[in-house]
Enzyme design. Sequence first.
Site, mmCIF file in Angstrom:
data_model
loop_
_atom_site.group_PDB
_atom_site.id
_atom_site.type_symbol
_atom_site.label_atom_id
_atom_site.label_comp_id
_atom_site.label_asym_id
_atom_site.label_seq_id
_atom_site.Cartn_x
_atom_site.Cartn_y
_atom_site.Cartn_z
ATOM 1 N N THR A 35 23.211 -10.189 -59.898
ATOM 2 C CA THR A 35 23.320 -8.781 -60.310
ATOM 3 C C THR A 35 24.503 -8.113 -59.612
ATOM 4 O OG1 THR A 35 21.667 -8.343 -58.624
ATOM 5 C CG2 THR A 35 20.896 -8.444 -60.920
ATOM 6 N N SER A 45 52.389 -24.694 -79.595
ATOM 7 C CA SER A 45 53.721 -24.308 -79.119
ATOM 8 C C SER A 45 54.263 -25.367 -78.175
ATOM 9 C CB SER A 45 53.620 -22.980 -78.351
ATOM 10 O OG SER A 45 52.827 -22.060 -79.064
ATOM 11 N N GLU A 77 54.431 -28.330 -68.691
ATOM 12 C CA GLU A 77 54.385 -27.867 -70.078
ATOM 13 C C GLU A 77 53.159 -27.026 -70.350
ATOM 14 O OE1 GLU A 77 53.871 -27.762 -74.439
ATOM 15 O OE2 GLU A 77 52.456 -28.450 -72.940
ATOM 16 N N ASP A 133 51.986 -33.505 -67.432
ATOM 17 C CA ASP A 133 50.881 -32.678 -66.911
ATOM 18 C C ASP A 133 49.809 -32.553 -67.994
ATOM 19 O OD1 ASP A 133 52.673 -31.071 -68.483
ATOM 20 O OD2 ASP A 133 51.668 -29.265 -67.748
ATOM 21 N N HIS A 163 43.171 -30.197 -75.329
ATOM 22 C CA HIS A 163 42.807 -28.957 -74.607
ATOM 23 C C HIS A 163 41.293 -28.739 -74.549
ATOM 24 C CE1 HIS A 163 46.929 -26.735 -74.840
ATOM 25 N NE2 HIS A 163 47.082 -28.036 -74.802
#
Length: 481
Positions: free
Chosen positions: A334, A421, A168, A102, A449
């Site tokens: 807004t 990680s 993952e 992935d 990433h």
Amino acid sequence: MAPQLDAYFKSVDDLSSNFVERLSQAVAIPSISAEDERRPDVVKMGHFLKKQLEDLGAHMEARELGQQPHKEHLTLPPAIIGRYPAKKDESKRTVLVYGHYDVQPANLSDGWNTEPFKLTVDEQGRMYGRGSTDDKGPVLGWVNAIEAHQKAGVEFPVNLLMCFEGMEEYGSEGLDDFIIQECKPGKFFEDADVCCISDNYWLGTKKPCLTYGLRGCSYYSIEISGPGQDLHSGVYGGTAHEPMTDLVRVMASLVDEEGNILIPGIKELVAPVTEEEKEVYKNIDFTMDNLYESLGSKTGLFESKERTLMGRWRFPSLSLHGVEGAFSAPGAKTVIPAKVTGKFSIRTVPNMEPADVDELVFKYVNDVFAKLKTKNKLNVSLQHAGKWWVASPNHPNFTAAAKAVERVWGVKPDLTREGGSIPVTLTFEQATGKNVLLLPMGSSTDAAHSINEKLDKRNYIEGTKLLGSYLHYIAEEPMDQ
Ligand SMILES: NCC(=O)N[C@@H](Cc1c[nH]cn1)C(=O)O
Ligand SMILES: [Zn+2]
Ligand SMILES: [Zn+2]
């Protein structure tokens, strides 16, 4: 071993354009695990990988992992597991490798220079595309290594067990239990002698490394809601408590501009730094220019390389990631958003226990929110948590890999830790009881990433040689551990 490796290396070089084509096909499948509507593509990518390996004679299985926790309407992508050669050779060692198929989300409009899901190779051999370095290139490195052995007529040196997952980048949902089950006696991964994961990066662009530590990651959401629907800021501004105003204050209270985590008690969970340990950082081949090159700017928090490395590997960090429900399109709408969800994560280090971190986070966020005296509602929750991992690099698994690095790259690797990680690393270590090695393929400038993620063709091709030669060295390395 030398003539065999020479023949293998020549085969990798001869097949290099096929390997780039294989990566190009993989990158073209937008297997984004975090986007519900992309789930069929994640599954497609898993089956692409399975087929590539089956075509090379591996025994492959797609194992279902059930429904996605908290999103039960979604089926988790399968764990693609396999064995090569298909029948175990009892005279050889068994190496268990893991990777993920992935990828992180990517849109051209995020600022990519090229279409993210089309592998684009420039004149310097930089191969741009989402997943090129994280983690499709390294995963395909194992596939390429099998093919190059076959084409060279070089005997495959080990039994290779493979475990490739498709979640993952979304906390490895469903995989821990699966690994634990499959490492039990009589199950698929029971006979692993060592484990190897290629899913991280060199510290710079020149020197390869072997990695023996990772930070953990605890990922949180802060949901603040009040009005029944989005409101006109001209009509209701100045008359109602605004969720976004509260959220900005709460999020700003988590970390300061110097990177210090402001949640009381977090610092106290961190193992003290020893004098001996400080020496380790001095000897690492890394410069502040390496950092600036990969940052794309000189906006580092610290001036010294030692403190920078410690900031990445040794201390926790807190990052603010985004706000769901907030107005984020171009223009000047807004609106007062009725419900906003802020996301942040804490990278954890020894000896931080995830449950202790959760308790401190929940208490602090609730206390800060209470002080705002707002009438809005707060819900703070943990999305997922993975624990840090630190192993011993004094193991034959690392010795074999160091020999392979020297053979392929002509230098001794640095021994590094990693700021990112890979939570299943610890699971593999505990479930197999064997040593786990992280053997990166890509470099510090790959922008995993981020926008314009790439893998240098040289790293992909030499990395394929490295993975294959590591298997030869591990086959021969004396091992009584
Ligand atoms: N290449 C490893 C990687 O990128 N790991 C992710 C894992 C993760 C943690 N939470 C969500 N994904 C990382 O961000 O370190
Ligand atoms: Zn990865
Ligand atoms: Zn990643």
